[in-house]
Motif scaffolding. Structure first.
Motif, PDB file in Angstrom:
ATOM      1  N   SER A  17      -0.206   7.984  12.210  1.00  0.00           N
ATOM      2  CA  SER A  17      -0.377   6.800  11.373  1.00  0.00           C
ATOM      3  C   SER A  17      -1.448   5.890  11.951  1.00  0.00           C
ATOM      4  O   SER A  17      -1.688   5.875  13.159  1.00  0.00           O
ATOM      5  CB  SER A  17       0.930   6.014  11.286  1.00  0.00           C
ATOM      6  OG  SER A  17       1.953   6.783  10.684  1.00  0.00           O
ATOM      7  N   VAL A  64      -3.231   9.970  -1.971  1.00  0.00           N
ATOM      8  CA  VAL A  64      -2.612   9.175  -0.910  1.00  0.00           C
ATOM      9  C   VAL A  64      -1.279   8.575  -1.330  1.00  0.00           C
ATOM     10  O   VAL A  64      -0.635   7.896  -0.523  1.00  0.00           O
ATOM     11  CB  VAL A  64      -3.554   8.056  -0.421  1.00  0.00           C
ATOM     12  CG1 VAL A  64      -4.909   8.619  -0.034  1.00  0.00           C
ATOM     13  CG2 VAL A  64      -3.687   6.948  -1.437  1.00  0.00           C
ATOM     14  N   PHE A  68       0.010   6.169   1.819  1.00  0.00           N
ATOM     15  CA  PHE A  68      -0.749   4.953   2.113  1.00  0.00           C
ATOM     16  C   PHE A  68      -0.160   3.777   1.337  1.00  0.00           C
ATOM     17  O   PHE A  68       0.243   3.929   0.176  1.00  0.00           O
ATOM     18  CB  PHE A  68      -2.204   5.116   1.702  1.00  0.00           C
ATOM     19  CG  PHE A  68      -3.012   6.087   2.527  1.00  0.00           C
ATOM     20  CD1 PHE A  68      -2.410   6.959   3.432  1.00  0.00           C
ATOM     21  CD2 PHE A  68      -4.392   6.121   2.385  1.00  0.00           C
ATOM     22  CE1 PHE A  68      -3.163   7.842   4.175  1.00  0.00           C
ATOM     23  CE2 PHE A  68      -5.166   7.006   3.119  1.00  0.00           C
ATOM     24  CZ  PHE A  68      -4.544   7.865   4.008  1.00  0.00           C
ATOM     25  N   MET A  83      -1.532   3.648   6.733  1.00  0.00           N
ATOM     26  CA  MET A  83      -1.746   5.064   6.443  1.00  0.00           C
ATOM     27  C   MET A  83      -0.785   5.895   7.279  1.00  0.00           C
ATOM     28  O   MET A  83      -0.854   5.877   8.507  1.00  0.00           O
ATOM     29  CB  MET A  83      -3.192   5.455   6.748  1.00  0.00           C
ATOM     30  CG  MET A  83      -4.220   4.587   6.044  1.00  0.00           C
ATOM     31  SD  MET A  83      -5.905   5.175   6.256  1.00  0.00           S
ATOM     32  CE  MET A  83      -6.100   4.974   8.028  1.00  0.00           C
ATOM     33  N   LEU A  86      -1.034  11.159   8.139  1.00  0.00           N
ATOM     34  CA  LEU A  86      -2.464  11.420   7.973  1.00  0.00           C
ATOM     35  C   LEU A  86      -2.769  12.903   8.102  1.00  0.00           C
ATOM     36  O   LEU A  86      -2.127  13.635   8.871  1.00  0.00           O
ATOM     37  CB  LEU A  86      -3.262  10.628   9.004  1.00  0.00           C
ATOM     38  CG  LEU A  86      -3.413   9.144   8.673  1.00  0.00           C
ATOM     39  CD1 LEU A  86      -3.756   8.347   9.917  1.00  0.00           C
ATOM     40  CD2 LEU A  86      -4.476   8.961   7.604  1.00  0.00           C
ATOM     41  N   ASP A  90      -8.176  13.292   5.351  1.00  0.00           N
ATOM     42  CA  ASP A  90      -8.294  11.836   5.282  1.00  0.00           C
ATOM     43  C   ASP A  90      -9.416  11.322   6.181  1.00  0.00           C
ATOM     44  O   ASP A  90      -9.709  10.122   6.171  1.00  0.00           O
ATOM     45  CB  ASP A  90      -6.979  11.170   5.693  1.00  0.00           C
ATOM     46  CG  ASP A  90      -5.833  11.484   4.756  1.00  0.00           C
ATOM     47  OD1 ASP A  90      -4.717  11.764   5.246  1.00  0.00           O
ATOM     48  OD2 ASP A  90      -6.055  11.455   3.526  1.00  0.00           O
ATOM     49  N   TYR A  94     -13.827   4.257   6.220  1.00  0.00           N
ATOM     50  CA  TYR A  94     -13.041   3.475   5.269  1.00  0.00           C
ATOM     51  C   TYR A  94     -13.662   2.091   5.111  1.00  0.00           C
ATOM     52  O   TYR A  94     -13.948   1.415   6.107  1.00  0.00           O
ATOM     53  CB  TYR A  94     -11.591   3.361   5.745  1.00  0.00           C
ATOM     54  CG  TYR A  94     -10.807   4.616   5.498  1.00  0.00           C
ATOM     55  CD1 TYR A  94     -11.028   5.767   6.264  1.00  0.00           C
ATOM     56  CD2 TYR A  94      -9.848   4.689   4.492  1.00  0.00           C
ATOM     57  CE1 TYR A  94     -10.333   6.939   6.028  1.00  0.00           C
ATOM     58  CE2 TYR A  94      -9.130   5.852   4.253  1.00  0.00           C
ATOM     59  CZ  TYR A  94      -9.394   6.976   5.022  1.00  0.00           C
ATOM     60  OH  TYR A  94      -8.694   8.135   4.781  1.00  0.00           O
TER      61      TYR A  94
END
Length: 116
Positions: A17, A64, A68, A83, A86, A90, A94
């Motif tokens: 995460s 997601v 997410f 998030m 993962l 991914d 971002y």
């Protein structure tokens, strides 16, 4: 003019995460809907998640959903992207986005790398 600064990216193993943060300055934060986008190497930038001005409505892209969560702080000009679970797909840069009518602003991005 709104300035956006993202943080919280890094290297994480699959299944892990991360929590991304975006702090806004230079504008009226509550006037803007906020979003997260990502761009993987060699691919176009894509929508990830968004949250309304009041925080009452959120949207997530299908890939997601359930993993997410986008949120915004009621007291501070900040928006977050939690998030979980993962996956290597991914992996991307971002970006935080602020939009009001036809005007939008972008941050510089924070890199997320998910190892398998």
């Amino acid at each position: 003019q709104v300035q956006l600064v993202e943080s919280g990216g890094g290297l994480v193993q699959a299944g892990g995460s991360l929590r991304l943060s975006c702090v806004a300055s230079g504008g009226t934060f509550r006037s803007y809907s906020m979003g997260w986008f990502r761009q993987a190497p060699g691919k176009e930038r894509e929508f990830v998640a968004a949250i309304s001005r009041t925080g009452g409505i959120t949207y997530n892209t299908d890939s997601v959903k359930g993993r997410f969560t986008v949120s915004r702080d009621r007291a501070k000009p900040m928006v977050y992207l939690q998030m979980n679970t993962l996956q290597p797909e991914d992996t991307a840069m971002y970006y935080c986005n602020a939009i009001r009518f036809s005007v939008q602003y972008w941050g510089q991005g924070t890199r997320v790398t998910v190892s398998s």
